[in-house]
Design a protein around this motif. Structure first.
Motif, PDB file in Angstrom:
ATOM      1  N   TYR B 235      53.280  37.903-100.379  1.00  0.00           N
ATOM      2  CA  TYR B 235      53.056  38.666 -99.484  1.00  0.00           C
ATOM      3  C   TYR B 235      51.907  39.465 -99.246  1.00  0.00           C
ATOM      4  O   TYR B 235      51.453  39.976-100.241  1.00  0.00           O
ATOM      5  N   ASP B 236      51.661  39.726 -97.775  1.00  0.00           N
ATOM      6  CA  ASP B 236      50.778  40.681 -97.724  1.00  0.00           C
ATOM      7  C   ASP B 236      51.498  41.936 -97.656  1.00  0.00           C
ATOM      8  O   ASP B 236      52.443  42.177 -97.019  1.00  0.00           O
ATOM      9  N   LEU B 237      51.255  43.188 -98.485  1.00  0.00           N
ATOM     10  CA  LEU B 237      52.033  44.270 -98.157  1.00  0.00           C
ATOM     11  C   LEU B 237      51.096  45.548 -97.674  1.00  0.00           C
ATOM     12  O   LEU B 237      50.061  45.689 -97.922  1.00  0.00           O
ATOM     13  N   PHE B 238      51.355  46.003 -96.436  1.00  0.00           N
ATOM     14  CA  PHE B 238      50.705  46.907 -95.784  1.00  0.00           C
ATOM     15  C   PHE B 238      51.355  48.315 -96.201  1.00  0.00           C
ATOM     16  O   PHE B 238      52.681  48.457 -96.132  1.00  0.00           O
ATOM     17  N   PHE B 239      50.511  48.863 -96.785  1.00  0.00           N
ATOM     18  CA  PHE B 239      50.944  50.147 -97.671  1.00  0.00           C
ATOM     19  C   PHE B 239      50.420  51.438 -97.486  1.00  0.00           C
ATOM     20  O   PHE B 239      49.134  51.513 -97.136  1.00  0.00           O
ATOM     21  N   THR B 240      51.251  52.480 -97.216  1.00  0.00           N
ATOM     22  CA  THR B 240      50.975  53.937 -96.722  1.00  0.00           C
ATOM     23  C   THR B 240      50.587  54.828 -97.681  1.00  0.00           C
ATOM     24  O   THR B 240      50.358  56.082 -97.886  1.00  0.00           O
ATOM     25  N   LYS B 241      50.881  54.306 -98.996  1.00  0.00           N
ATOM     26  CA  LYS B 241      50.739  54.912-100.080  1.00  0.00           C
ATOM     27  C   LYS B 241      51.708  56.156-100.312  1.00  0.00           C
ATOM     28  O   LYS B 241      51.771  57.189-100.914  1.00  0.00           O
ATOM     29  N   THR B 242      52.902  55.696 -99.684  1.00  0.00           N
ATOM     30  CA  THR B 242      54.117  56.730-100.076  1.00  0.00           C
ATOM     31  C   THR B 242      55.361  55.938-100.667  1.00  0.00           C
ATOM     32  O   THR B 242      55.155  54.535-100.754  1.00  0.00           O
ATOM     33  N   ASN B 243      56.442  56.387-100.925  1.00  0.00           N
ATOM     34  CA  ASN B 243      57.557  55.573-101.494  1.00  0.00           C
ATOM     35  C   ASN B 243      58.277  54.828-100.598  1.00  0.00           C
ATOM     36  O   ASN B 243      59.017  53.902-100.908  1.00  0.00           O
ATOM     37  N   LYS B 244      57.803  54.813 -99.322  1.00  0.00           N
ATOM     38  CA  LYS B 244      58.700  54.053 -98.280  1.00  0.00           C
ATOM     39  C   LYS B 244      58.423  52.495 -98.663  1.00  0.00           C
ATOM     40  O   LYS B 244      59.244  51.931 -98.110  1.00  0.00           O
ATOM     41  N   PHE B 245      57.405  52.162 -99.402  1.00  0.00           N
ATOM     42  CA  PHE B 245      57.334  50.551 -99.644  1.00  0.00           C
ATOM     43  C   PHE B 245      58.385  50.151-100.428  1.00  0.00           C
ATOM     44  O   PHE B 245      58.702  48.905-100.354  1.00  0.00           O
ATOM     45  N   LEU B 246      58.927  50.807-101.415  1.00  0.00           N
ATOM     46  CA  LEU B 246      60.012  50.625-102.471  1.00  0.00           C
ATOM     47  C   LEU B 246      61.179  49.508-101.665  1.00  0.00           C
ATOM     48  O   LEU B 246      61.491  48.877-102.256  1.00  0.00           O
ATOM     49  N   LYS B 247      61.642  50.218-100.728  1.00  0.00           N
ATOM     50  CA  LYS B 247      62.682  49.688 -99.993  1.00  0.00           C
ATOM     51  C   LYS B 247      62.190  48.192 -99.323  1.00  0.00           C
ATOM     52  O   LYS B 247      63.094  47.268 -99.589  1.00  0.00           O
ATOM     53  N   ILE B 248      61.235  48.205 -98.845  1.00  0.00           N
ATOM     54  CA  ILE B 248      60.646  46.880 -98.301  1.00  0.00           C
ATOM     55  C   ILE B 248      60.349  45.924 -99.281  1.00  0.00           C
ATOM     56  O   ILE B 248      61.082  44.628 -99.120  1.00  0.00           O
ATOM     57  N   VAL B 249      59.925  46.247-100.592  1.00  0.00           N
ATOM     58  CA  VAL B 249      59.565  45.313-101.645  1.00  0.00           C
ATOM     59  C   VAL B 249      60.927  45.034-102.282  1.00  0.00           C
ATOM     60  O   VAL B 249      60.891  43.690-102.835  1.00  0.00           O
ATOM     61  N   LEU B 250      61.850  45.656-102.307  1.00  0.00           N
ATOM     62  CA  LEU B 250      63.155  45.421-103.356  1.00  0.00           C
ATOM     63  C   LEU B 250      64.103  44.889-102.415  1.00  0.00           C
ATOM     64  O   LEU B 250      65.122  44.148-102.987  1.00  0.00           O
ATOM     65  N   SER B 251      63.808  44.611-101.016  1.00  0.00           N
ATOM     66  CA  SER B 251      64.651  43.861-100.104  1.00  0.00           C
ATOM     67  C   SER B 251      64.490  42.486-100.279  1.00  0.00           C
ATOM     68  O   SER B 251      63.332  42.038-100.384  1.00  0.00           O
ATOM     69  N   GLU B 252      65.560  41.481-100.093  1.00  0.00           N
ATOM     70  CA  GLU B 252      65.285  40.281-100.138  1.00  0.00           C
ATOM     71  C   GLU B 252      64.619  39.646 -99.063  1.00  0.00           C
ATOM     72  O   GLU B 252      64.924  40.233 -97.704  1.00  0.00           O
TER      73      GLU B 252
END
Lengths: 91, 252
Positions: B235-252
């Motif tokens: 994936y391309d991950l658009f990242f705000t450098k906060t922990n919000k990405f974790l939920k997105i990354v770990l979801s199927e």
């Protein structure tokens, strides 16, 4: 370069892959990938066996619905560039 | 004995130091990767202290690689760091011939699966490692991730190469789950990449090295990039450098 009595074929040493109809060539000298455009990809696939420039131009003209004159220019440009870079051979 | 065996991703390397203090320091720093085996080495490396050279010079002599390195009189650690950089080049050069890629990436483990994040300096690799640690996820690597295809699976290996934090050193391997290519953004989201884009991104984020030519990309590297594109969601991950990405990354 006189291409009149020559046939063009891919250099068998060149490493490449066809992904979703596009060709990616591994440029080992510069450690880069080269992504061929639609026209170059078609030519690349077609010259797996030796083909004259007229045969290639005819193939392009048919596939892309352009004139033979236009496609011939594309083929000559392709062969000049790719021969210079050692990617195709003349036989 | 200044000769030590060093194991990485199932391959053995021997390191022969001509300086016992340096050998001792190296053993301490990389103890998780030391091996006792006397199997045949993939590469024999001799580390020679040579203060007449200004920087570490590799030279190949048959099956033996000689690394000439000036000794930093103030700090053994600085000398070890210099050796580490050259070892990285030599070892990756050898492993790439056996189908390995070293990605410029960080990695954390969740559910025994490896999540890999590729990006240039400043893209957020270390931030991701820190957030993963804060959320009780196992950090694997924070700057370079070794990948190969093993028994039908893509496998990620921890490695002893330059990492920003010493405590990453641990000998282990995990099945690869996903690879993300980092983009700075104001909203966190992921977008799946097609096969062509994945291959291009994998190659662009690979550490390519050859101690003889300086730069190297073998057909096996190209093949592995294609295998990754075929077998792994990237994936391309658009990242705000906060922990919000974790939920997105770990979801199927």
């Amino acid at each position: 370069m006189n291409l009149k009595n020559k046939k063009i074929i891919r250099n068998g040493q060149v490493v490449f892959k066809t992904i979703d109809s596009k060709v990616l060539i591994l440029d080992q000298k510069n450690s880069k990938l080269r992504e061929l455009n639609e026209t170059a990809s078609l030519i690349w696939k077609y010259i797996a066996k030796p083909k004259s420039i007229n045969e290639i131009a005819q193939k392009l003209a048919t596939e892309f619905e352009v004139t033979n004159k236009d496609s011939l220019t594309d083929v000559i440009n392709f062969v000049s560039l790719y021969y210079e870079q050692g990617l195709v051979d003349l036989v | 004995m200044n000769k030590i065996f060093f194991s990485l991703a199932g391959f053995l390397f021997s390191l022969d130091f001509d300086d016992k203090h340096l050998a001792k320091e190296f053993k301490q720093k990389y103890q998780d990767f030391l091996a006792k085996s006397n199997k045949i080495e993939l590469l024999k490396i001799k580390i020679v202290i040579d203060n007449s050279c200004n920087y570490c010079i590799p030279e190949k002599n048959g099956q033996l690689l000689i690394l000439r390195v000036p000794k930093n009189k103030k700090s053994l650690s600085e000398t070890i760091l210099e050796i580490n950089w050259r070892l990285k080049t030599a070892i990756i050069s050898e492993l790439s011939k056996h189908g390995f890629i070293l990605l410029h990436a960080s990695c954390f483990i969740s559910g025994n699966l490896a999540y890999v994040f590729c990006g240039n300096s400043g893209a957020g690799k270390s931030t991701i490692s820190q957030i993963a640690q804060d959320n009780n996820l196992l950090k694997s690597c924070d700057d370079s991730v070794l990948v190969n295809f093993n028994d039908g699976n893509l496998v990620v290996y921890s490695n002893p190469f330059i990492e920003k934090e010493k405590n990453f050193y641990q000998k282990n391997q995990w099945k690869l789950k996903s690879i993300f290519f980092l983009n700075q953004a104001k909203i966190d989201k992921k977008e799946i990449l097609n096969k062509l884009s994945t291959i291009k991104q994998i190659i662009a984020n690979s550490y390519l090295a050859d101690y003889e030519t300086g730069i190297f990309m073998s057909p096996t590297t190209f093949d592995l990039a294609e295998k990754i594109a075929n077998k792994t969601d990237c994936y391309d991950l658009f990242f705000t450098k906060t922990n919000k990405f974790l939920k997105i990354v770990l979801s199927e």
